[in-house]
Design an enzyme around this catalytic site. Structure first.
Site, PDB file in Angstrom:
ATOM      1  N   ARG A 138       0.840  -1.206   0.000  1.00  0.00           N
ATOM      2  CA  ARG A 138       0.000   0.000   0.000  1.00  0.00           C
ATOM      3  C   ARG A 138       0.869   1.248   0.000  1.00  0.00           C
ATOM      4  NH1 ARG A 138      -4.955   2.007   3.907  1.00  0.00           N
ATOM      5  NH2 ARG A 138      -5.109   4.069   2.984  1.00  0.00           N
ATOM      6  N   ARG A 180      -6.924   2.882  -3.037  1.00  0.00           N
ATOM      7  CA  ARG A 180      -5.889   2.103  -2.363  1.00  0.00           C
ATOM      8  C   ARG A 180      -6.020   0.633  -2.717  1.00  0.00           C
ATOM      9  NH1 ARG A 180      -8.883   3.709   2.385  1.00  0.00           N
ATOM     10  NH2 ARG A 180      -8.453   5.797   1.672  1.00  0.00           N
ATOM     11  N   ASP A 218      -6.953  -1.698   2.381  1.00  0.00           N
ATOM     12  CA  ASP A 218      -7.209  -0.900   3.577  1.00  0.00           C
ATOM     13  C   ASP A 218      -7.747  -1.859   4.635  1.00  0.00           C
ATOM     14  OD1 ASP A 218      -7.678   1.437   5.181  1.00  0.00           O
ATOM     15  OD2 ASP A 218      -9.774   1.479   4.514  1.00  0.00           O
ATOM     16  N   ASP A 267      -9.083  -1.718   8.528  1.00  0.00           N
ATOM     17  CA  ASP A 267      -9.442  -0.836   9.634  1.00  0.00           C
ATOM     18  C   ASP A 267      -9.913  -1.648  10.836  1.00  0.00           C
ATOM     19  OD1 ASP A 267      -8.903   1.435   8.112  1.00  0.00           O
ATOM     20  OD2 ASP A 267     -10.975   1.598   7.398  1.00  0.00           O
TER      21      ASP A 267
END
Ligand code: X6L
Ligand code: MG
Ligand code: MG
Length: 185
Positions: free
Chosen positions: A91, A100, A103, A105
Site C-alpha cells: 500500500r 488504495r 485498507d 481498519d
C-alpha cells in the site's frame, strides 16, 4: 493461539477490509491470509464481499468485507498488525481518501473503548458507512458502535442501502478456529 502454553484470553474484534485497485478480490483474500499468518490473530468468520460505490473523491468502486477475529493482541498491537499487512502488500499512501490497493481498519475490540493518538475504538465513523455496516450486520446484529449507538437506531433507507451489491461469497467458509492460511511467501 496454537498449541499449549498460551493462556491469554482472546477478544472478539471486527476488522473492515477494502480494495479498489488491482485484483481486488485476490487482494482481500491475501489480506485475510496475512492477518491469520501472524501470532495472536485467528480468523473466526468472514462476511460476504460487497462491491460498493466509492465514498469521497471520484475513484473506482471498492470491494469491502468485514472479518470477525479472535485476538490475544492489545488494541494497539492489533492496529499495528493491520498497518504492517497493508505495508507488506505494497500500500502506498497518496492523497487522503484516495484509491488504495488495500485498507484494513480496526472497527471494534470486544466492548472496549479506546481514545489514544492514532487509535479510536470503536472506529468513530463506522456507523456512518454503509460499506462497513452492511457486511458487519451479517456477522453481528448488534455490534458495538461509537457513542453507544445501536444498529436499529441508525437511519438506514427502507429499500436497502444504495450503492452496495453482493459481489462474492465469504473469503473463508470454515468453522471458527479452523482457518489456516496458505504458507505465506
Ligand atoms: C463527506 C465527505 C462525507 C467525506 C463522507 C467517507 C470520506 C468515508 C472518507 C466522507 C468520507 C471515507 C472506502 C470508500 C474510502 C471504502 C467505499 C472513507 C475513507 N474508503 N468508499 N471511501 N469503501 N465504498 O472502503 O472511508 S476513503
Ligand atoms: Mg477505511
Ligand atoms: Mg484505514
Amino acid at each position: 493461539m496454537s498449541g499449549h502454553g498460551e493462556g491469554r484470553l482472546s477478544v472478539k474484534a471486527y476488522l473492515a477490509l477494502g480494495s479498489n485497485l488491482g485484483d481486488r478480490l485476490a487482494t482481500l483474500q491475501r489480506a485475510v491470509d496475512l492477518l491469520a499468518a501472524g501470532d495472536g490473530v485467528e480468523i473466526v468468520r468472514c462476511s460476504r464481499v460487497y462491491q460498493t460505490d466509492p465514498v469521497g473523491p471520484p475513484q473506482p468502486d471498492y470491494l469491502n468485507a468485514v472479518l470477525e477475529i479472535a485476538t490475544t493482541l492489545s488494541p494497539r498491537a492489533l492496529l499495528e498488525r493491520c498497518l504492517f499487512v497493508e505495508n507488506e502488500m505494497g500500500r502506498v499512501r497518496a492523497e487522503r481518501w484516495g484509491p488504495r490497493t488495500v485498507d484494513i481498519d480496526l472497527l471494534t475490540y470486544g466492548r472496549e473503548r479506546v481514545e489514544e493518538p492514532g487509535l479510536s475504538v470503536p472506529h468513530p465513523r463506522m456507523h456512518e458507512r454503509a460499506f462497513v455496516l452492511v457486511p458487519l450486520a451479517e456477522l453481528d446484529p448488534d455490534p458495538p458502535l461509537p457513542g453507544g449507538r445501536h444498529l436499529g437506531s441508525l437511519a438506514l433507507p427502507a429499500d436497502g442501502p444504495a450503492g452496495i451489491r453482493i459481489f462474492a461469497p465469504p473469503l473463508c467458509l470454515l468453522e471458527p478456529r479452523l482457518y489456516s492460511p496458505p504458507t505465506v511467501r
